[in-house]
Design a protein around this motif. Sequence first.
Motif, short mmCIF file in Angstrom:
data_model
loop_
_atom_site.label_atom_id
_atom_site.label_comp_id
_atom_site.label_asym_id
_atom_site.label_seq_id
_atom_site.Cartn_x
_atom_site.Cartn_y
_atom_site.Cartn_z
N ASP A 11 0.82 -1.21 0.00
CA ASP A 11 0.00 0.00 0.00
C ASP A 11 0.86 1.26 0.00
O ASP A 11 0.50 2.28 -0.61
CB ASP A 11 -0.94 0.00 1.20
N ASP A 23 2.29 -10.65 0.55
CA ASP A 23 1.06 -10.15 -0.09
C ASP A 23 1.11 -10.41 -1.60
O ASP A 23 1.14 -9.47 -2.40
CB ASP A 23 0.91 -8.66 0.20
N GLY A 76 -1.72 -8.86 -3.61
CA GLY A 76 -1.55 -7.42 -3.73
C GLY A 76 -0.57 -7.07 -4.83
O GLY A 76 -0.76 -6.09 -5.56
#
Length: 277
Positions: A162, A185, A188
Motif C-alpha cells: 500500500d 502479499d 496485492g
Amino acid sequence: MSTGLVDVHVHFMPQNVLDKVWAYFDHASEHYGVDWGIHYRLDENARLATLRELGVVAFAPLVYPHKAGMATWLNDWAIDFGTRTLGAVPTATFFAEPGADSYVKDALERGARCFKAHVQVGGYDPRDPLLDPVWGMLAEAGVPVVVHCGNGPIPGAHTGLDVFAAVLARHPRLAAVIAHAGMPDYLGALDLVARYPRVCADTTMVGVPFSEAQAPLPADWGARLADVGDRIVLGSDFPNIPYPYEVQLEAISSWGLSTEAERAILHDNGLRLLSPG
C-alpha cells in the motif's frame, strides 16, 4: 531450456559489503526466527562460474545501501562490474537523501540498465519527496527498478504494498519490479501488475519450501498468472539463498504453466526488461 535463464534479481557487491550481508544472515535466527545458511558462499569468480553452469545467460547484479552516503560509490562499483562481466548488465541504486536525483541521472547516463530500491533494508519511505524526481527519471527512461517493498521476511518501517502503491499512483509508467512478488502479499502484487502496464513481479524465493513454511502461495497461484504471464520475471536472490538455485526453478515448474509461459518467465520477459531501448 536451450535459450538459458535471465535472472533480474542477483546480488554481486563489493566484498566488504557482501561480507556484512553474509554476517547478517549468519544471525538470521535472531533476525527472522529461522536459520539462513548461504548456499553459494563462494568467491566472486566461483559464483560467476556457478551462474554460467546453471544456464544463466543474463543477469542484473543488484546492490543497495543501508544508509545515506553509500549509493554513489556502490553505483561506481556496480556499473563497472556490469560493464566488464560477461552476462551482467550495469546496475545502480539510490537512497532517500539530498542529491539522489543527481547521482541517479549520472548512473543513467553511464548506462545503468536496472536499479534496486530496498525499502526494508534502507528504512526509508519511498514516498519521500527527495525521491520523487528519481522515480520520475526512471519512469521517463523506462529503466526497470527492482523494489523490495513487501513485508517479507519481516516488515520494515515503510514496507507494505500500500505504501509503494502511492508511488505508482504518482508515477504510473514506472517500470517497477515487485521483488519476491510482494511476499507475503502475493495477491496485492498481482493487483499492482494488473493496474499498471509496466509493473512486473519477480519470482525471488517465491514458492520454494523455505518460503512456503512462512508465506505460502495461494492454491490457485498458477491460474492467477495466466493473464499476466508476460510480466512475471525470474529472480533468485543468488547467492544469498539457503538452498540450491534449482529449487527456485522447480517451484516455477510446479505452477502448472504452459511451456510458452514458463519460457517467458525464465528467459523472454527478463531479457526484454533488461534490454536497452
